[in-house]
Design a protein around this motif. Structure first.
Motif, mmCIF file in Angstrom:
data_model
loop_
_atom_site.group_PDB
_atom_site.id
_atom_site.type_symbol
_atom_site.label_atom_id
_atom_site.label_comp_id
_atom_site.label_asym_id
_atom_site.label_seq_id
_atom_site.Cartn_x
_atom_site.Cartn_y
_atom_site.Cartn_z
ATOM 1 N N LYS A 47 0.842 -1.181 0.000
ATOM 2 C CA LYS A 47 0.000 0.000 0.000
ATOM 3 C C LYS A 47 0.880 1.235 0.000
ATOM 4 N N ILE A 48 0.293 2.370 -0.285
ATOM 5 C CA ILE A 48 1.001 3.645 -0.254
ATOM 6 C C ILE A 48 0.873 4.237 1.154
ATOM 7 N N CYS A 49 1.983 4.692 1.698
ATOM 8 C CA CYS A 49 1.990 5.326 3.015
ATOM 9 C C CYS A 49 1.237 6.659 2.911
ATOM 10 N N ASN A 50 0.331 6.905 3.822
ATOM 11 C CA ASN A 50 -0.458 8.136 3.802
ATOM 12 C C ASN A 50 0.343 9.366 4.185
ATOM 13 N N ILE A 51 1.500 9.171 4.779
ATOM 14 C CA ILE A 51 2.291 10.298 5.262
ATOM 15 C C ILE A 51 3.336 10.725 4.228
ATOM 16 N N CYS A 52 4.163 9.770 3.776
ATOM 17 C CA CYS A 52 5.234 10.112 2.831
ATOM 18 C C CYS A 52 4.861 9.792 1.382
ATOM 19 N N HIS A 53 3.763 9.090 1.188
ATOM 20 C CA HIS A 53 3.244 8.728 -0.134
ATOM 21 C C HIS A 53 4.196 7.835 -0.931
ATOM 22 N N LYS A 54 4.958 7.005 -0.208
ATOM 23 C CA LYS A 54 5.820 6.017 -0.848
ATOM 24 C C LYS A 54 5.232 4.632 -0.587
ATOM 25 N N ILE A 55 5.691 3.660 -1.342
ATOM 26 C CA ILE A 55 5.176 2.305 -1.209
ATOM 27 C C ILE A 55 5.591 1.708 0.132
ATOM 28 N N SER A 56 4.625 1.085 0.805
ATOM 29 C CA SER A 56 4.878 0.409 2.069
ATOM 30 C C SER A 56 4.709 -1.087 1.851
ATOM 31 N N ALA A 57 5.632 -1.866 2.368
ATOM 32 C CA ALA A 57 5.563 -3.319 2.187
ATOM 33 C C ALA A 57 4.437 -3.928 3.003
ATOM 34 N N THR A 58 4.058 -3.261 4.076
ATOM 35 C CA THR A 58 2.954 -3.742 4.902
ATOM 36 C C THR A 58 1.687 -3.020 4.479
ATOM 37 N N ASP A 59 0.609 -3.358 5.085
ATOM 38 C CA ASP A 59 -0.651 -2.676 4.780
ATOM 39 C C ASP A 59 -0.888 -1.498 5.718
ATOM 40 N N GLN A 60 0.192 -0.959 6.268
ATOM 41 C CA GLN A 60 0.094 0.178 7.185
ATOM 42 C C GLN A 60 1.094 1.250 6.773
ATOM 43 N N ASP A 61 0.971 2.425 7.399
ATOM 44 C CA ASP A 61 1.939 3.489 7.176
ATOM 45 C C ASP A 61 3.275 3.076 7.788
ATOM 46 N N HIS A 62 4.363 3.659 7.281
ATOM 47 C CA HIS A 62 5.692 3.364 7.823
ATOM 48 C C HIS A 62 5.768 3.801 9.283
ATOM 49 N N LEU A 63 6.425 2.991 10.107
ATOM 50 C CA LEU A 63 6.550 3.325 11.526
ATOM 51 C C LEU A 63 7.337 4.609 11.730
ATOM 52 N N ASP A 64 8.391 4.817 10.961
ATOM 53 C CA ASP A 64 9.166 6.045 11.126
ATOM 54 C C ASP A 64 8.372 7.276 10.704
ATOM 55 N N CYS A 65 7.505 7.138 9.719
ATOM 56 C CA CYS A 65 6.646 8.262 9.321
ATOM 57 C C CYS A 65 5.652 8.598 10.428
ATOM 58 N N ILE A 66 5.095 7.573 11.050
ATOM 59 C CA ILE A 66 4.151 7.781 12.147
ATOM 60 C C ILE A 66 4.854 8.463 13.315
ATOM 61 N N GLN A 67 6.071 8.021 13.641
ATOM 62 C CA GLN A 67 6.815 8.625 14.743
ATOM 63 C C GLN A 67 7.205 10.061 14.425
ATOM 64 N N LYS A 68 7.616 10.315 13.191
ATOM 65 C CA LYS A 68 7.985 11.670 12.796
ATOM 66 C C LYS A 68 6.789 12.602 12.915
ATOM 67 N N ARG A 69 5.622 12.162 12.471
ATOM 68 C CA ARG A 69 4.409 12.977 12.572
ATOM 69 C C ARG A 69 4.075 13.256 14.033
ATOM 70 N N SER A 70 4.239 12.253 14.886
ATOM 71 C CA SER A 70 3.969 12.417 16.310
ATOM 72 C C SER A 70 4.911 13.439 16.934
ATOM 73 N N ILE A 71 6.194 13.364 16.594
ATOM 74 C CA ILE A 71 7.178 14.308 17.129
ATOM 75 C C ILE A 71 6.887 15.719 16.643
ATOM 76 N N GLU A 72 6.554 15.870 15.375
ATOM 77 C CA GLU A 72 6.225 17.198 14.844
ATOM 78 C C GLU A 72 4.996 17.770 15.534
ATOM 79 N N SER A 73 4.030 16.930 15.795
ATOM 80 C CA SER A 73 2.819 17.366 16.500
ATOM 81 C C SER A 73 3.152 17.833 17.907
ATOM 82 N N GLN A 74 3.997 17.075 18.609
ATOM 83 C CA GLN A 74 4.395 17.464 19.959
ATOM 84 C C GLN A 74 5.182 18.761 19.939
#
Length: 71
Positions: A2-29
């Protein structure tokens, strides 16, 4: 796959990349922290007590990411 909703690159899993999720969380904080700086320092009541240098630092910290990208 699937395509990652955050970085819009291909993800091997059916979820967003973990590092993208963490980066978004840090930016939000970080954004929450920047928005709360004046409240934490109680700037609304005594802005005249601050030195010019402190005011400049606070203004710099409270700029948004978009402002920095435009420079």
């Amino acid at each position: 796959m699937k395509i990652c909703n955050i970085c819009h690159k291909i993800s091997a899993t059916d979820q967003d990349h973990l590092d993208c999720i963490q980066k978004r969380s840090i930016e939000s904080q970080d954004e929450d922290f920047k928005n709360n700086i004046p409240e934490k320092l109680n700037l609304s009541n005594n802005t005249q007590d601050l030195g010019v240098e402190v005011k400049a630092i606070l203004e710099h910290l409270s700029k948004t990411k978009d402002d920095k990208d435009n420079l």
